[in-house]
Design an enzyme around this catalytic site. Structure first.
Site, PDB file in Angstrom:
ATOM      1  N   ASP A 112       6.354  51.521 -58.050  1.00 51.52           N
ATOM      2  CA  ASP A 112       5.511  50.539 -57.355  1.00 51.52           C
ATOM      3  C   ASP A 112       5.653  49.195 -58.084  1.00 51.52           C
ATOM      4  OD1 ASP A 112       3.423  49.059 -56.213  1.00 51.52           O
ATOM      5  OD2 ASP A 112       1.884  50.085 -57.409  1.00 51.52           O
ATOM      6  N   GLY A 156       4.498  45.672 -58.478  1.00 47.46           N
ATOM      7  CA  GLY A 156       3.418  44.745 -58.165  1.00 47.46           C
ATOM      8  C   GLY A 156       3.760  43.344 -58.649  1.00 47.46           C
ATOM      9  N   ARG A 176       2.609  44.196 -62.860  1.00 48.59           N
ATOM     10  CA  ARG A 176       3.191  45.355 -63.529  1.00 48.59           C
ATOM     11  C   ARG A 176       4.027  46.184 -62.568  1.00 48.59           C
ATOM     12  NH1 ARG A 176      -1.118  48.773 -66.533  1.00 48.59           N
ATOM     13  NH2 ARG A 176      -2.323  48.540 -64.630  1.00 48.59           N
ATOM     14  N   GLY A 187       1.085  43.803 -47.141  1.00 53.15           N
ATOM     15  CA  GLY A 187       1.579  44.449 -48.362  1.00 53.15           C
ATOM     16  C   GLY A 187       1.762  45.962 -48.245  1.00 53.15           C
ATOM     17  N   ASP A 247       1.799  47.922 -50.724  1.00 53.03           N
ATOM     18  CA  ASP A 247       0.869  48.574 -51.661  1.00 53.03           C
ATOM     19  C   ASP A 247      -0.475  48.853 -50.997  1.00 53.03           C
ATOM     20  OD1 ASP A 247       0.203  45.859 -51.531  1.00 53.03           O
ATOM     21  OD2 ASP A 247      -0.119  45.635 -53.693  1.00 53.03           O
TER      22      ASP A 247
HETATM   23  N1  ATP Z   1      -1.302  46.859 -69.901  1.00 51.73           N
HETATM   24  C1  ATP Z   1      -1.666  45.997 -68.964  1.00 51.73           C
HETATM   25  N2  ATP Z   1      -0.841  44.972 -68.633  1.00 51.73           N
HETATM   26  C2  ATP Z   1      -1.158  44.091 -67.669  1.00 51.73           C
HETATM   27  N3  ATP Z   1      -2.321  44.148 -66.986  1.00 51.73           N
HETATM   28  C3  ATP Z   1      -3.169  45.142 -67.268  1.00 51.73           C
HETATM   29  C4  ATP Z   1      -2.891  46.122 -68.261  1.00 51.73           C
HETATM   30  N4  ATP Z   1      -3.936  47.000 -68.276  1.00 51.73           N
HETATM   31  C5  ATP Z   1      -4.797  46.600 -67.360  1.00 51.73           C
HETATM   32  N5  ATP Z   1      -4.369  45.467 -66.777  1.00 51.73           N
HETATM   33  C6  ATP Z   1      -5.117  44.751 -65.756  1.00 51.73           C
HETATM   34  O1  ATP Z   1      -4.479  45.063 -64.554  1.00 51.73           O
HETATM   35  C7  ATP Z   1      -4.525  43.946 -63.677  1.00 51.73           C
HETATM   36  C8  ATP Z   1      -3.264  43.984 -62.917  1.00 51.73           C
HETATM   37  O2  ATP Z   1      -3.350  45.166 -62.196  1.00 51.73           O
HETATM   38  P1  ATP Z   1      -2.101  45.925 -61.623  1.00 51.73           P
HETATM   39  O3  ATP Z   1      -1.167  46.242 -62.696  1.00 51.73           O
HETATM   40  O4  ATP Z   1      -2.631  47.023 -60.792  1.00 51.73           O
HETATM   41  O5  ATP Z   1      -1.582  44.726 -60.742  1.00 51.73           O
HETATM   42  P2  ATP Z   1      -0.192  44.468 -60.118  1.00 51.73           P
HETATM   43  O6  ATP Z   1       0.931  44.911 -60.966  1.00 51.73           O
HETATM   44  O7  ATP Z   1      -0.174  43.075 -59.691  1.00 51.73           O
HETATM   45  O8  ATP Z   1      -0.229  45.380 -58.952  1.00 51.73           O
HETATM   46  P3  ATP Z   1      -0.529  44.891 -57.533  1.00 51.73           P
HETATM   47  O9  ATP Z   1       0.267  43.680 -57.261  1.00 51.73           O
HETATM   48  O10 ATP Z   1      -0.075  46.100 -56.824  1.00 51.73           O
HETATM   49  O11 ATP Z   1      -1.985  44.646 -57.519  1.00 51.73           O
HETATM   50  C9  ATP Z   1      -4.715  42.711 -64.528  1.00 51.73           C
HETATM   51  O12 ATP Z   1      -5.773  41.936 -63.957  1.00 51.73           O
HETATM   52  C10 ATP Z   1      -5.102  43.239 -65.903  1.00 51.73           C
HETATM   53  O13 ATP Z   1      -6.411  42.836 -66.282  1.00 51.73           O
HETATM   54  C1  PAU Z   2      -2.223  41.159 -51.483  1.00 52.03           C
HETATM   55  C2  PAU Z   2      -1.192  41.666 -52.469  1.00 52.03           C
HETATM   56  C3  PAU Z   2      -0.787  40.552 -53.424  1.00 52.03           C
HETATM   57  C4  PAU Z   2      -1.850  42.802 -53.267  1.00 52.03           C
HETATM   58  O1  PAU Z   2      -0.957  43.329 -54.190  1.00 52.03           O
HETATM   59  C5  PAU Z   2       0.037  42.244 -51.734  1.00 52.03           C
HETATM   60  O2  PAU Z   2      -0.340  43.306 -50.949  1.00 52.03           O
HETATM   61  C6  PAU Z   2       0.729  41.212 -50.882  1.00 52.03           C
HETATM   62  O3  PAU Z   2       1.449  40.381 -51.383  1.00 52.03           O
HETATM   63  N1  PAU Z   2       0.494  41.278 -49.530  1.00 52.03           N
HETATM   64  C7  PAU Z   2       1.120  40.438 -48.553  1.00 52.03           C
HETATM   65  C8  PAU Z   2       0.115  39.849 -47.599  1.00 52.03           C
HETATM   66  C9  PAU Z   2      -0.840  40.840 -46.937  1.00 52.03           C
HETATM   67  O4  PAU Z   2      -0.984  41.983 -47.342  1.00 52.03           O
HETATM   68  O5  PAU Z   2      -1.489  40.446 -45.949  1.00 52.03           O
END
Ligand code: ATP
Ligand code: PAU
Length: 258
Positions: free
Chosen positions: A9, A11, A14, A102, A104
């Site tokens: 996944d 994001g 991460r 998205g 996700d």
């Molecule tokens: N080890 C880590 N590294 C980075 N962020 C972390 C960590 N542990 C917890 N977090 C928290 O996770 C949040 C990011 O969440 P996550 O990793 O689910 O987001 P993502 O990768 O952007 O995924 P998505 O885009 O699917 O939401 C940040 O706001 C941060 O506070």
């Molecule tokens: C909203 C986020 C950033 C959440 O990770 C992602 O799902 C995304 O980029 N979505 C595209 C726009 C939408 O979901 O309407």
């Protein structure tokens, strides 16, 4: 039985990596920061131990997905199944533009409905880079949701948009955040964390309007385990691997079945 497979996944903050066993169940997962491309080879070698495999990749981050695709192909790992938007996900929905929504979000809803076995009205809260709150209707169909700002991004945005505010790497801790601060750090923590709590509470209340029975709520994302207890409410179910579980379901469900 199919061979073990990988689920990934991608994001905005991460990448979450998981391995499925022969029965398609998630048996291990880990997360790396999005910039840590140097570790990808090592992670893939470790996860692919014993022979791989088919890979399912969800992405809301096209540049990172492009780079990961090159790495996977370079190591001879595949075939790769891509989930680049909700249109690729076998979930029943009433979205206007699934191709621009998205993957996700869709996979988390799929996992909550099909994987966790929830029926009737429900809500899925993802606390990642963005905070998303999804509404599942009484018939189990996903009706859409709300997109707000996540904790880390809120801190970064305040830092980027002001001359004097710092950026805090981590806002959640074991201790409940203060309601106000006598200096910058606790003041920003109070504003960002309680602001997010208020946002999520308000959205859950609004998305619950007119639902009978009251909706089930499932949480996921990096900040879910910290935010869910602060938001409170009825039974709080946090599943950190919801999107990876969604991928494990999607790979065996044809998209036309939605
Ligand atoms: N080890 C880590 N590294 C980075 N962020 C972390 C960590 N542990 C917890 N977090 C928290 O996770 C949040 C990011 O969440 P996550 O990793 O689910 O987001 P993502 O990768 O952007 O995924 P998505 O885009 O699917 O939401 C940040 O706001 C941060 O506070
Ligand atoms: C909203 C986020 C950033 C959440 O990770 C992602 O799902 C995304 O980029 N979505 C595209 C726009 C939408 O979901 O309407």
């Amino acid at each position: 039985m199919p061979p073990p497979a990988l689920v990934i996944d991608i994001g905005n903050s991460r990448i979450k990596w998981g391995r499925l066993d022969e029965g398609g169940r998630l048996v291990g997962s880990m997360a790396t920061t999005i910039g840590d491309q140097a570790s990808w080879g090592m992670i893939l070698d470790r996860l692919a131990m014993g022979g791989i495999l088919e890979v399912s990749v969800a992405s809301v981050n096209p540049p990172a997905a492009e780079r990961l695709g090159e790495t996977l192909r370079g190591r001879g790992i595949g075939p790769i199944r891509w989930y680049r938007s909700a249109a690729d996900v076998p979930v029943r929905h009433g979205l206007e533009a699934p191709g621009r929504t998205g993957a996700d979000r869709a996979l988390a809803v799929l996992a909550a409905v099909s994987g966790k076995g929830h029926s009737g009205p429900g809500i899925v809260v993802q606390c990642g880079t963005a905070i998303t709150v999804e509404r599942i209707g009484p018939d189990g169909g996903w009706q859409g949701g709300a997109i707000g700002i996540g904790l880390s991004l809120a801190s970064r945005a305040l830092h980027a948009g002001t001359a004097q505010l710092p950026d805090f790497a981590s806002l959640l801790s074991e201790i409940e955040p203060p309601a106000w601060g006598a200096s910058t750090r606790p003041a920003m923590t109070a504003g960002i964390v309680w602001g997010a709590v208020g946002t999520i509470r308000e959205l859950i209340a609004r998305l619950s309007e007119g639902t009978d029975p009251p909706p089930w709520v499932v949480w996921t994302g990096g900040d879910a385990s910290g935010l869910a207890p602060l938001v409170g409410g009825r039974l709080t179910e946090v599943e950190p691997d919801l999107v990876l579980i969604g991928l494990s379901i999607a790979r065996t469900t044809p998209v036309t079945s939605r």
